[in-house]
Write a protein that holds these residues in place. Structure first.
Motif, PDB file in Angstrom:
ATOM      1  N   GLU A  16       0.840  -1.186   0.000  1.00 54.03           N
ATOM      2  CA  GLU A  16       0.000   0.000   0.000  1.00 54.03           C
ATOM      3  C   GLU A  16       0.879   1.240   0.000  1.00 54.03           C
ATOM      4  O   GLU A  16       2.053   1.185   0.364  1.00 54.03           O
ATOM      5  CB  GLU A  16      -0.916   0.033   1.232  1.00 54.03           C
ATOM      6  N   SER A  18       0.510   5.891   0.368  1.00 58.10           N
ATOM      7  CA  SER A  18      -0.338   7.001   0.811  1.00 58.10           C
ATOM      8  C   SER A  18      -0.524   8.024  -0.294  1.00 58.10           C
ATOM      9  O   SER A  18       0.417   8.343  -1.025  1.00 58.10           O
ATOM     10  CB  SER A  18       0.288   7.712   2.014  1.00 58.10           C
ATOM     11  N   LEU A  19      -1.737   8.540  -0.383  1.00 61.02           N
ATOM     12  CA  LEU A  19      -2.017   9.655  -1.265  1.00 61.02           C
ATOM     13  C   LEU A  19      -1.677  10.960  -0.539  1.00 61.02           C
ATOM     14  O   LEU A  19      -1.370  10.952   0.654  1.00 61.02           O
ATOM     15  CB  LEU A  19      -3.495   9.654  -1.677  1.00 61.02           C
ATOM     16  N   ASP A  21      -3.581  13.174   0.558  1.00 54.21           N
ATOM     17  CA  ASP A  21      -4.500  13.477   1.658  1.00 54.21           C
ATOM     18  C   ASP A  21      -4.406  12.462   2.797  1.00 54.21           C
ATOM     19  O   ASP A  21      -5.201  12.479   3.726  1.00 54.21           O
ATOM     20  CB  ASP A  21      -5.943  13.562   1.142  1.00 54.21           C
ATOM     21  N   GLY A  22      -3.428  11.553   2.706  1.00 54.80           N
ATOM     22  CA  GLY A  22      -3.226  10.559   3.751  1.00 54.80           C
ATOM     23  C   GLY A  22      -3.948   9.246   3.533  1.00 54.80           C
ATOM     24  O   GLY A  22      -3.695   8.269   4.245  1.00 54.80           O
ATOM     25  N   THR A  23      -4.852   9.183   2.575  1.00 55.34           N
ATOM     26  CA  THR A  23      -5.569   7.949   2.264  1.00 55.34           C
ATOM     27  C   THR A  23      -4.574   6.876   1.827  1.00 55.34           C
ATOM     28  O   THR A  23      -3.657   7.143   1.070  1.00 55.34           O
ATOM     29  CB  THR A  23      -6.584   8.183   1.120  1.00 55.34           C
ATOM     30  N   ARG A  24      -4.773   5.650   2.318  1.00 51.65           N
ATOM     31  CA  ARG A  24      -3.920   4.528   1.924  1.00 51.65           C
ATOM     32  C   ARG A  24      -4.625   3.758   0.815  1.00 51.65           C
ATOM     33  O   ARG A  24      -5.816   3.482   0.893  1.00 51.65           O
ATOM     34  CB  ARG A  24      -3.660   3.581   3.104  1.00 51.65           C
ATOM     35  N   LEU A  25      -3.854   3.432  -0.236  1.00 55.34           N
ATOM     36  CA  LEU A  25      -4.375   2.650  -1.364  1.00 55.34           C
ATOM     37  C   LEU A  25      -3.413   1.517  -1.684  1.00 55.34           C
ATOM     38  O   LEU A  25      -2.206   1.644  -1.482  1.00 55.34           O
ATOM     39  CB  LEU A  25      -4.501   3.517  -2.623  1.00 55.34           C
ATOM     40  N   SER A  29      -3.849  -0.104  -7.463  1.00 54.35           N
ATOM     41  CA  SER A  29      -5.103   0.602  -7.736  1.00 54.35           C
ATOM     42  C   SER A  29      -4.948   1.445  -9.000  1.00 54.35           C
ATOM     43  O   SER A  29      -3.840   1.810  -9.398  1.00 54.35           O
ATOM     44  CB  SER A  29      -5.490   1.499  -6.562  1.00 54.35           C
ATOM     45  N   ARG A  31      -5.681   4.543  -9.450  1.00 49.17           N
ATOM     46  CA  ARG A  31      -5.139   5.864  -9.167  1.00 49.17           C
ATOM     47  C   ARG A  31      -3.613   5.807  -9.075  1.00 49.17           C
ATOM     48  O   ARG A  31      -2.912   6.643  -9.643  1.00 49.17           O
ATOM     49  CB  ARG A  31      -5.742   6.455  -7.886  1.00 49.17           C
ATOM     50  N   CYS A  77      -2.892  12.808  -6.964  1.00 47.63           N
ATOM     51  CA  CYS A  77      -2.657  12.185  -5.651  1.00 47.63           C
ATOM     52  C   CYS A  77      -3.575  12.723  -4.562  1.00 47.63           C
ATOM     53  O   CYS A  77      -3.510  12.255  -3.417  1.00 47.63           O
ATOM     54  CB  CYS A  77      -1.186  12.270  -5.253  1.00 47.63           C
ATOM     55  N   GLU A 146     -13.797   6.934 -10.733  1.00 49.00           N
ATOM     56  CA  GLU A 146     -13.855   7.918  -9.651  1.00 49.00           C
ATOM     57  C   GLU A 146     -13.486   9.297 -10.185  1.00 49.00           C
ATOM     58  O   GLU A 146     -12.959   9.409 -11.292  1.00 49.00           O
ATOM     59  CB  GLU A 146     -12.941   7.504  -8.492  1.00 49.00           C
TER      60      GLU A 146
END
Length: 186
Positions: A16, A18-19, A21-25, A29, A31, A77, A146
């Protein structure tokens, strides 16, 4: 301002990342694939610039595009409409389109499709064009799943056009283009 003190964080060891904004993907993925392919496009442009050392105008265009691609990566991102975040702007796409038109005015009209090749610079521009097209395809797929800034897709589309035209410039303004001869190898 960007400050990177630590490069090896081990944060991605489980697959995984981090984007902004802190979101983990997951790293696979769409994106992250789009961000990575934009980054790959930028890296290929760095290689292309090795072949534009004698062409200050082309090198300056590519240097600016490399910065634009970092803006595009920053845009991708941080999903959604995050206020105050860096977004690719229509003016960046318009500038790219104007530069493509100016370069295209210097080359003769085509009478056939062009095969990748000719000078090393032209071949590198064709490689960059194909990677930019892949970045565009992945970003289109992401946009179907998205929210994505629509300017990102427009910019990547214009970028591949400019890189094609630049390949012709680097082939002696089209004089050294390698033209497709339909059915020539039957």
């Amino acid at each position: 301002m960007v400050r990177l003190d630590v490069i090896t964080t081990r944060g991605g060891d489980a697959g995984e990342t981090s984007l902004g904004d802190g979101t983990r993907l997951r790293k696979d993925s769409l994106r992250i694939e789009a961000i990575g392919t934009v980054d790959e496009t930028n890296a290929v442009l760095g290689l292309l610039r090795l072949h534009t050392a004698g062409d200050a105008e082309a090198d300056a265009i590519l240097a600016r595009i490399q910065n634009d691609l970092f803006d595009l990566g920053a845009d991708l991102c941080v999903p959604g409409e995050a206020g105050g975040r860096l977004r690719l702007a229509a003016a960046q796409t318009a500038r790219l389109e104007a530069e493509a038109a100016a370069l295209n005015a210097l080359v003769p009209p085509l009478t056939s499709f062009v095969l990748p090749g000719g000078t090393p610079g032209a071949a590198a521009a064709h490689l960059a064009r194909t990677v930019a097209r892949r970045a565009e395809r992945v970003t289109v797929a992401l946009a179907a799943a998205e929210p994505v800034n629509p300017e990102a897709i427009r910019y990547l589309n214009r970028l591949s056009d400019l890189l094609f035209i630049l390949s012709r410039r680097l082939n002696g303004n089209g004089a050294g283009d390698v033209l497709w001869a339909p059915g020539a190898t039957r």
